[in-house]
Design an enzyme around this catalytic site. Sequence first.
Site, PDB file in Angstrom:
ATOM      1  CG  ASP A  75      -0.317   0.011   2.542  1.00  0.00           C
ATOM      2  OD1 ASP A  75       0.724  -0.663   2.683  1.00  0.00           O
ATOM      3  OD2 ASP A  75      -0.820   0.684   3.458  1.00  0.00           O
ATOM      4  CD  GLU A 141       3.928   0.754   7.252  1.00  0.00           C
ATOM      5  OE1 GLU A 141       4.628   1.009   8.237  1.00  0.00           O
ATOM      6  OE2 GLU A 141       3.674   1.600   6.378  1.00  0.00           O
ATOM      7  CG  HIS A 355       4.918   9.194   3.250  1.00  0.00           C
ATOM      8  ND1 HIS A 355       4.136   9.082   4.389  1.00  0.00           N
ATOM      9  CD2 HIS A 355       5.308   7.935   2.959  1.00  0.00           C
ATOM     10  CE1 HIS A 355       4.086   7.807   4.762  1.00  0.00           C
ATOM     11  NE2 HIS A 355       4.796   7.099   3.904  1.00  0.00           N
TER      12      HIS A 355
HETATM   13 ZN   LIG Z   1       6.648   2.165   4.291  1.00  0.00          ZN
END
Ligand SMILES: [Zn+2]
Length: 382
Positions: A75, A141, A355
């Site tokens: 994910d 996760e 991210h």
């Molecule tokens: Zn990660």
Amino acid sequence: MVPIDPVHLAAELIRFPSVTPQDAGAIPFLARALEGLGFVCETVEFAEPGTDKVLNLYARLGKTGRNFCFAGHTDVVPPGNLAGWSSDPFAAARRDGVLIGRGAADMKGAIACFAAAVSRFLASRGQGFGGSISLLITGDEEAAAVNGTRKVLEWLKQRGEKLDACVVGEPTNAKILGDTIKIGRRGSLNGYLTVRGVQGHTAYPQHADNAAHRLAAMLHALVATPIDQGSANFEPSNLQISTVDVGNPAANVIPDTARAVFNIRFNDSYTSDSLKALVRQALDGVGVAYDLAFELTGESFLCPPGPLSAMVADAVEAATGIRPTPSTTGGTSDARFIHRHCPVVEFGLVGATMHKVGENVPVADIEALTEIYRGVLDRYFG
Ligand SMILES: [Zn+2]
């Protein structure tokens, strides 16, 4: 056996837009690639009441001997501001020696390296290497992590299946491949604080009791003193105020309620319980009533340096010329569940863009990480 090219596989995995809790086909695709190497693949779905159901994969090659596990997640976090990407975040564009896409670093790149390392290991050693290799891959996760690795580990334990050592492929390196290996993580505790007073006119404060003033005093009490000075393997625990909310639209009204949320990243000097007691002690010292609720994301944990971390560090040094520094910094990871079952260390790609808009990794790093994982398997199975 069809050899696996790690860069090609990483690109294919990135093309599945598997934003938690969507799988979007990523895990079945990975399972097919692993079956091509001889893995027996089982997909398991978990759904706690009130949560999104999540697809997980346990793949095992070999039935006997010590079971070496690679763990990770397919994910990814949402792509964020699309205008900031130089190409579609799920197109896996390759430009100037880098692979661009959501999940390139965190951590579809490393998952591709797991598979390619096994394929190279088998090419040199054959299937009769005297042990087992497994992959534990979750689709949960990045979010709550309730239907992921923790549940798969319980499921494995129930049927008597054991992991003997585990490498998690989170992007542990800060700047260059080889700089950091993680041997533990800090814990994370959220606090939700509510303070009440008496509403009134700002011109007549003697008839009111300002909740915002009370809250300010309490927040000061929380941040005035450092929590600790750090420990042998950890940096100091740290409290950050995440938000302060009064929600009062009128400048001439004294508010009767004020709220704040804070997050503490804590080291192994504390358990969540002893830390909660410390927080209450600081707030009680202010001398006003309050409501406080806690939410624990994970306890701190440490896998003290030992044979596994030495083996991984040796493989890193052999491939990169750099001896990685053991670290416990950064956010929490699924290693917090795995360390209760077997020795675990984390080593993956460079996390500088994880991210972020424009997440990417050098293609050369994917190649090098494959060699590192292959080196770990060589050393583990001797
Ligand atoms: Zn990660």
